[in-house]
Design a protein around this motif. Structure first.
Motif, mmCIF file in Angstrom:
data_model
loop_
_atom_site.group_PDB
_atom_site.id
_atom_site.type_symbol
_atom_site.label_atom_id
_atom_site.label_comp_id
_atom_site.label_asym_id
_atom_site.label_seq_id
_atom_site.Cartn_x
_atom_site.Cartn_y
_atom_site.Cartn_z
ATOM 1 N N ARG A 114 -11.365 7.222 -7.405
ATOM 2 C CA ARG A 114 -13.071 7.739 -6.850
ATOM 3 C C ARG A 114 -13.496 9.381 -6.034
ATOM 4 N NH1 ARG A 114 -16.763 3.647 -4.173
ATOM 5 N NH2 ARG A 114 -16.114 2.476 -5.541
ATOM 6 N N GLY A 115 -12.112 9.292 -5.521
ATOM 7 C CA GLY A 115 -11.926 10.442 -4.302
ATOM 8 C C GLY A 115 -10.963 11.416 -4.931
ATOM 9 N N ALA A 116 -9.927 10.704 -6.189
ATOM 10 C CA ALA A 116 -9.409 12.308 -6.889
ATOM 11 C C ALA A 116 -10.606 12.169 -8.112
ATOM 12 C CB ALA A 116 -7.938 11.625 -7.057
ATOM 13 N N VAL A 117 -11.090 11.981 -8.684
ATOM 14 C CA VAL A 117 -11.647 12.442 -10.019
ATOM 15 C C VAL A 117 -12.485 13.392 -9.730
ATOM 16 C CG1 VAL A 117 -13.411 11.423 -11.958
ATOM 17 C CG2 VAL A 117 -11.090 10.323 -11.334
ATOM 18 N N ASP A 118 -13.856 12.741 -8.486
ATOM 19 C CA ASP A 118 -14.371 14.621 -7.863
ATOM 20 C C ASP A 118 -13.931 15.250 -8.062
ATOM 21 O OD1 ASP A 118 -15.921 11.819 -7.810
ATOM 22 O OD2 ASP A 118 -16.818 12.484 -5.928
ATOM 23 N N ARG A 119 -12.039 15.512 -7.763
ATOM 24 C CA ARG A 119 -11.860 17.068 -7.601
ATOM 25 C C ARG A 119 -11.336 17.651 -8.959
ATOM 26 N NH1 ARG A 119 -12.798 19.504 -3.208
ATOM 27 N NH2 ARG A 119 -10.464 19.677 -3.080
ATOM 28 N N GLY A 175 0.813 -0.907 -0.062
ATOM 29 C CA GLY A 175 -0.163 0.191 -0.389
ATOM 30 C C GLY A 175 0.618 1.024 -0.210
ATOM 31 N N ASP A 176 2.149 1.651 0.482
ATOM 32 C CA ASP A 176 2.430 2.612 1.012
ATOM 33 C C ASP A 176 3.490 2.694 -0.932
ATOM 34 O OD1 ASP A 176 1.311 3.050 3.577
ATOM 35 O OD2 ASP A 176 3.935 2.656 4.860
ATOM 36 N N GLY A 177 3.853 1.576 -0.639
ATOM 37 C CA GLY A 177 5.275 1.763 -1.954
ATOM 38 C C GLY A 177 4.280 1.781 -3.492
ATOM 39 N N LEU A 178 3.003 1.738 -3.140
ATOM 40 C CA LEU A 178 2.351 1.952 -4.133
ATOM 41 C C LEU A 178 1.402 3.458 -4.213
ATOM 42 C CD1 LEU A 178 0.378 1.330 -7.004
ATOM 43 C CD2 LEU A 178 -1.381 0.972 -5.254
ATOM 44 N N ALA A 179 0.999 4.061 -3.089
ATOM 45 C CA ALA A 179 1.127 5.136 -2.703
ATOM 46 C C ALA A 179 2.212 5.894 -3.058
ATOM 47 C CB ALA A 179 0.870 5.594 -1.549
ATOM 48 N N ASN A 180 3.577 5.479 -2.399
ATOM 49 C CA ASN A 180 4.748 5.825 -2.688
ATOM 50 C C ASN A 180 5.158 6.687 -4.767
ATOM 51 O OD1 ASN A 180 4.829 6.557 -0.074
ATOM 52 N ND2 ASN A 180 7.393 5.557 -0.226
ATOM 53 N N ASP A 181 4.605 5.700 -5.183
ATOM 54 C CA ASP A 181 5.081 5.517 -6.424
ATOM 55 C C ASP A 181 4.760 5.956 -8.117
ATOM 56 O OD1 ASP A 181 6.524 3.316 -6.677
ATOM 57 O OD2 ASP A 181 5.818 1.571 -7.422
ATOM 58 N N LEU A 187 -5.374 -5.900 -2.890
ATOM 59 C CA LEU A 187 -5.203 -4.721 -2.749
ATOM 60 C C LEU A 187 -5.353 -3.787 -3.187
ATOM 61 C CD1 LEU A 187 -2.817 -5.291 0.476
ATOM 62 C CD2 LEU A 187 -4.791 -4.050 0.725
ATOM 63 N N MET A 188 -4.699 -4.117 -4.570
ATOM 64 C CA MET A 188 -3.897 -3.715 -6.100
ATOM 65 C C MET A 188 -5.662 -2.655 -6.824
ATOM 66 S SD MET A 188 -1.719 -2.454 -8.045
ATOM 67 C CE MET A 188 -1.697 -1.227 -9.780
ATOM 68 N N GLY A 189 -6.321 -3.922 -6.852
ATOM 69 C CA GLY A 189 -7.933 -3.589 -7.549
ATOM 70 C C GLY A 189 -8.456 -2.577 -6.638
ATOM 71 N N GLU A 190 -8.627 -2.469 -5.468
ATOM 72 C CA GLU A 190 -8.913 -1.594 -4.272
ATOM 73 C C GLU A 190 -8.297 -0.457 -4.335
ATOM 74 O OE1 GLU A 190 -11.735 -2.111 -2.456
ATOM 75 O OE2 GLU A 190 -12.308 -4.029 -1.911
ATOM 76 N N ALA A 191 -7.385 -0.251 -4.519
ATOM 77 C CA ALA A 191 -6.457 1.020 -5.040
ATOM 78 C C ALA A 191 -7.080 1.928 -6.075
ATOM 79 C CB ALA A 191 -5.000 0.836 -4.773
ATOM 80 N N LEU A 192 -7.007 0.432 -6.917
ATOM 81 C CA LEU A 192 -7.170 1.537 -8.172
ATOM 82 C C LEU A 192 -8.492 1.534 -8.758
ATOM 83 C CD1 LEU A 192 -5.184 -0.898 -10.988
ATOM 84 C CD2 LEU A 192 -4.657 1.354 -9.926
#
Lengths: 238, 238
Positions: free
Chosen positions: A190-195, A118-124, A180-185
């Motif tokens: 969903r949070g970001a696209v609204d912005r 999770g942290d690795g993906l966020a960092n990337d 985890l990857m699926g949920e992250a994608l």
């Protein structure tokens, strides 16, 4: 909350901030990273309760504190932009909390894998985004993502021993990593696209390169590849 | 775990450590304080989940990280004494965990009161004990008790507003404060009294003053008085 005079006079904002859409995008980005760190603190502090030994508990608790320690610099930067850090974080709370609710680890080792991938993906992801920022903000974002103290190495070591002791765990953890990857994608966008502002950031501006759809696709490919590499580091089947 | 050569050569231990009972007492003391800090981290991290606002959550999470940040120096000192920090903490886990199980806060404001009076009481107790230590160890113990960043002030402020908004809370929180003090006085000694070395510390040595029963009584009186003062700071009825 407006920035105090001392803060505004000591900071000369780069030209990029003359574009209000860019400023709003940076406020959003620092807001989402800040809340992500607070949320990582909560998750790691929770996981530390499941630690089988006091050494492991202290290691996870220290990881939690390191994440939280990154928040202060992000908030200072937000205040220098004249933004209230809590208002900046607010729009992202629901999506991040929802992601963690959907991906609550069932046990200690699932918690470790989640912390690692999770942290690795966020960092990337933030590292990719940093290249579209003015140099100061980019550097701040990169410095907030450093893995201090080799905590990732500790996690890899622990997960590998679990799989070595019980190879069946490898398959289970591989599925967990994919989930985890699926949920992250599915959750994170969903949070970001609204912005609108974050979207604008990725599409570029007068003095900043943008990201076309093909480039966005390549970015997701890179993120997925790095995720596979991380899972591979955890063990043969993970 | 023996100390590494680099650590033993760089530290000249004070004469007091030639007495093995004193060394054992200091190892116990630093062990119990270390585990107390880890345990405070866990409790504050847990309490931060109940915070009504993100500002309060971040404040509690920061308090948690500050407590955890004190552990590293205590462990370094333990290693310099040739002790394994985890072995040093082990004898105190059950008693401290038991204390926290017996005093789980029912809500956010009970958690704040516990953080405030519990840490205050522990700090007072270790401050008293520090006067019976060699200067180096005494200084380490005192520095690990500093309230960094005025977090106590934040807690007092929050609890006062709760009581101001609903005066009936004052009585409930006063009872809670009394209960915490009672549990601390009955639970904490149970862990400490089994440990001969800590007892020996309080009774003195060749080059260190001891504490007779009358002095011990006066110490408990001071601790109780300071507790009353702290409760008074929280509000008229608390």
């Amino acid at each position: 909350m407006p920035a105090s005079p001392a803060e505004t006079t000591s900071v000369t904002l780069p030209e990029a901030f003359e574009d209000p859409v860019y400023r709003a995008a940076v406020v959003d980005l620092l807001g989402v990273i800040s809340y992500g760190e607070i949320s990582a603190f909560e998750r790691l502090a929770d996981d530390s309760k499941l630690a089988p030994t006091l050494e492991d508990k202290l290691a996870l608790a220290t990881m939690a504190s390191v994440e939280l320690g990154k928040v202060a610099a992000l908030h200072t930067h937000l205040r220098a932009l004249g933004a209230d850090p809590f208002a900046a974080m607010a729009p992202f709370r629901a999506a991040i909390d929802e992601f963690h609710r959907h991906t609550a680890p069932a046990d200690w080792v699932e918690g470790l894998v989640k912390a690692y991938v999770g942290d690795g993906l966020a960092n990337d992801f933030y590292r990719e985004i940093a290249t579209y920022l003015d140099p100061d903000t980019g550097e701040l974002v990169l410095s907030s993502l450093d893995d201090d103290g080799g905590h990732a190495a500790l996690v890899v070591d622990r997960v590998r021993s679990v799989i070595a002791a019980d190879p069946a765990q490898g398959g289970r953890l591989a599925l967990w990593g994919r989930r985890l990857m699926g949920e992250a994608l599915t959750q994170a966008p969903r949070g970001a696209v609204d912005r609108d502002a974050l979207t604008a950031l990725l599409t570029g501006g007068v003095d900043r390169p943008g990201l076309d759809l093909a480039a966005l696709g390549r970015m997701f490919t890179r993120l997925t590849e790095r995720h596979q590499e991380r899972m591979g580091e955890l063990g043969p089947d993970a």
